[in-house]
Design an enzyme around this catalytic site. Structure first.
Site, PDB file in Angstrom:
ATOM      1  N   VAL A  12       0.825  -1.205   0.000  1.00  0.00           N
ATOM      2  CA  VAL A  12       0.000   0.000   0.000  1.00  0.00           C
ATOM      3  C   VAL A  12       0.858   1.254   0.000  1.00  0.00           C
ATOM      4  CG1 VAL A  12      -1.717   1.318   1.291  1.00  0.00           C
ATOM      5  CG2 VAL A  12      -1.933  -1.163   1.106  1.00  0.00           C
ATOM      6  N   THR A 119      -5.550  -0.060   7.535  1.00  0.00           N
ATOM      7  CA  THR A 119      -6.871  -0.557   7.916  1.00  0.00           C
ATOM      8  C   THR A 119      -6.941  -0.671   9.436  1.00  0.00           C
ATOM      9  OG1 THR A 119      -7.037  -1.785   5.846  1.00  0.00           O
ATOM     10  CG2 THR A 119      -8.532  -2.419   7.627  1.00  0.00           C
ATOM     11  N   GLU A 141      -7.723   2.348   1.906  1.00  0.00           N
ATOM     12  CA  GLU A 141      -7.335   1.954   0.554  1.00  0.00           C
ATOM     13  C   GLU A 141      -8.218   0.805   0.075  1.00  0.00           C
ATOM     14  OE1 GLU A 141      -5.866  -1.088  -0.160  1.00  0.00           O
ATOM     15  OE2 GLU A 141      -5.588  -1.814   1.877  1.00  0.00           O
ATOM     16  N   PHE A 142      -8.392   0.753  -1.249  1.00  0.00           N
ATOM     17  CA  PHE A 142      -9.160  -0.320  -1.881  1.00  0.00           C
ATOM     18  C   PHE A 142      -8.353  -0.846  -3.075  1.00  0.00           C
ATOM     19  CE2 PHE A 142     -12.166   2.487   0.202  1.00  0.00           C
ATOM     20  CZ  PHE A 142     -12.923   1.605   0.945  1.00  0.00           C
ATOM     21  N   GLU A 145      -4.283  -6.557  -4.912  1.00  0.00           N
ATOM     22  CA  GLU A 145      -2.931  -6.978  -5.251  1.00  0.00           C
ATOM     23  C   GLU A 145      -2.895  -7.471  -6.684  1.00  0.00           C
ATOM     24  OE1 GLU A 145      -0.655  -9.369  -2.582  1.00  0.00           O
ATOM     25  OE2 GLU A 145      -1.666  -8.530  -0.827  1.00  0.00           O
ATOM     26  N   PHE A 237     -16.453 -12.415  -7.295  1.00  0.00           N
ATOM     27  CA  PHE A 237     -16.251 -13.108  -6.023  1.00  0.00           C
ATOM     28  C   PHE A 237     -17.252 -14.249  -5.804  1.00  0.00           C
ATOM     29  CE2 PHE A 237     -13.930  -9.238  -5.593  1.00  0.00           C
ATOM     30  CZ  PHE A 237     -12.832  -9.579  -4.819  1.00  0.00           C
ATOM     31  N   CYS A 248      -5.421  -9.284   3.408  1.00  0.00           N
ATOM     32  CA  CYS A 248      -6.539  -8.453   3.882  1.00  0.00           C
ATOM     33  C   CYS A 248      -7.720  -9.253   4.436  1.00  0.00           C
ATOM     34  CB  CYS A 248      -7.022  -7.545   2.752  1.00  0.00           C
ATOM     35  SG  CYS A 248      -5.828  -6.288   2.266  1.00  0.00           S
TER      36      CYS A 248
END
Length: 417
Positions: A12, A119, A141-142, A145, A237, A248
């Site tokens: 990040v 986070t 953050e979003f 990877e 997903f 995460c």
């Protein structure tokens, strides 16, 4: 343009620093890992992230980006300081905030905006603002990877939580134009956890559907296509596999569950999401053994070790959990992954898929690397002890493998002979 300090040069922090420099800001990125800082000063980026090495090199060449081992150099003259430090799970699953507190103690009250990108549990920024006297801004953050640069430079949304509206406006002005959600710090922190935990829940749901499809001899790919085509649900997903992992989802589901428990809130959907995921590695091993029999002393070829394709990250990888169970069952594991070199506990990492499956009683696909779908099973089958393929990622064309004489177990389907 702004002068920005970034504390932390992990996935990040490094992406944040390099992308802000590419956007024309002056950025100093600090990290306590001396070897990492030395490598980055030479433009060496080890993370498997498209475009990131080029951005770092460009920033160093232009002077817009520099790296330091001293946090103080990152915030001495900065108008903004972004905290991108780790918040790992503690023994009880709650997020450890030691690194965040340490940096805030170094910064102290000063004339700059301190932005928490790490986070952290809901309520953290508000509590730490009261404790330290530093007015914190939350900017989760979003970044996916393997797609961090694209996600930073072309964000779907930017979430900023702040007490003062001018602080939120100032942070948003640093970014490319994108849909913005401006709220308080606690809500912004919860947005991050809620997003990751919801995606984890979709994955666990898909894995439960896969198990159900195997029992009823249905096709999970068609089931997930059918429900994913509903715009209220969406297809993302919903691909089943050997479990979810990475840096995460496991950490954030544990942290939100711990926060809910501490607040006295019953969250059974979240606990079920985690327990479903915990079962997947054992389920993989059971399906392997159903085809091969006992694994004591038998060789198993594993294809894929990273938690997903497109990254070199092994953190909390479901593939490693499966390997651990295979070894516990007595198997001798050889593994191949396009992005993994060197030793991995419990497994011999080899240079090709062909070497991994040679002499194996089963080949087990655990990461959805596209190259695994292009393997020639007609050539691989004669080298194996048993012609068993367990494809937990559904990347291998079934017909081609079956025509080659393989016994195929495809996740979410009954065995294909």
């Amino acid at each position: 343009m702004a002068a920005i300090g970034v504390i932390g040069a992990g996935y990040v922090g490094l992406t944040t620093a390099a992308c802000f420099a590419a956007l024309g800001h002056r950025v100093v990125c600090a990290d306590r890992d001396a070897d990492r800082v030395s490598a980055l000063r030479r433009g060496e980026v080890t993370a498997h992230e498209p475009d990131l090495p080029d951005l770092v090199s460009d920033g160093l060449r232009s002077g817009a980006l520099c790296f330091t081992g001293a946090n103080a150099e990152a915030f001495t003259e900065a108008g903004f300081v972004f905290l991108c430090v780790p918040t790992p799970s503690g023994p009880d699953g709650a997020a450890e905030l030691g690194a965040v507190r340490s940096v805030l103690a170094e910064i102290g009250p000063r004339d700059c905006r301190v932005v928490v990108k790490s986070t952290v549990p809901p309520g953290t920024a508000a509590a730490l603002s009261r404790e330290t006297g530093i007015e914190l801004v939350s900017n989760p953050e979003f970044l996916r990877e393997g797609h961090t640069v694209a996600d930073f430079l072309h964000p779907q949304r930017i979430v900023v939580g702040a007490t003062q509206p001018e602080d939120a406006r100032a942070v948003l002005a640093l970014y490319p134009e994108a849909p913005a959600i401006v709220t308080d710090t606690t809500t912004a922190e919860l947005v991050k956890y809620a997003a990751n935990c919801f995606l984890a829940m979709k994955l666990s749901y898909a894995n439960s559907l896969a198990e159900l499809c195997e029992v009823f001899d249905a096709d999970v790919a068609a089931v997930t296509e059918g429900i994913g085509s509903d715009t209220r649900i969406g297809p993302d997903f919903l691909r089943p596999g050997p479990g979810w992992g990475g840096s995460c989802f496991p950490k954030d589901t544990r942290a939100l569950a711990a926060a809910a428990e501490a607040a006295g809130v019953d969250f059974p959907l979240l606990t079920a999401t985690m327990s479903t995921n915990d079962r997947q590695a054992d389920r993989v091993v059971r399906r392997v053994m159903a085809e091969t029999g006992p694994l004591r002393g038998a060789r198993v070829g594993v294809l894929g070790l990273t938690f997903k394709a497109g990254t070199d990250d092994l953190r909390d990888s479901p593939a490693l959990r499966v390997v651990e169970r295979l070894v516990a069952a007595g198997a001798v594991v050889r593994a191949y992954d396009p992005c993994v070199r060197g030793a991995v506990d419990g497994v011999e990492v080899v240079e090709s898929a062909e070497v991994a499956v040679e002499g194996a009683v089963a080949a087990v696909v655990l990461t959805e690397w596209p190259e695994f779908g292009a393997l020639s099973w007609a050539e691989l089958k004669p080298t194996m002890a048993l012609p068993v393929l367990v494809d937990t990622r559904c990347v291998v064309p079934v017909e081609a493998a079956r025509e080659a004489g393989m016994r195929v177990v495809r996740w979410g389907n009954a065995s294909v002979r």
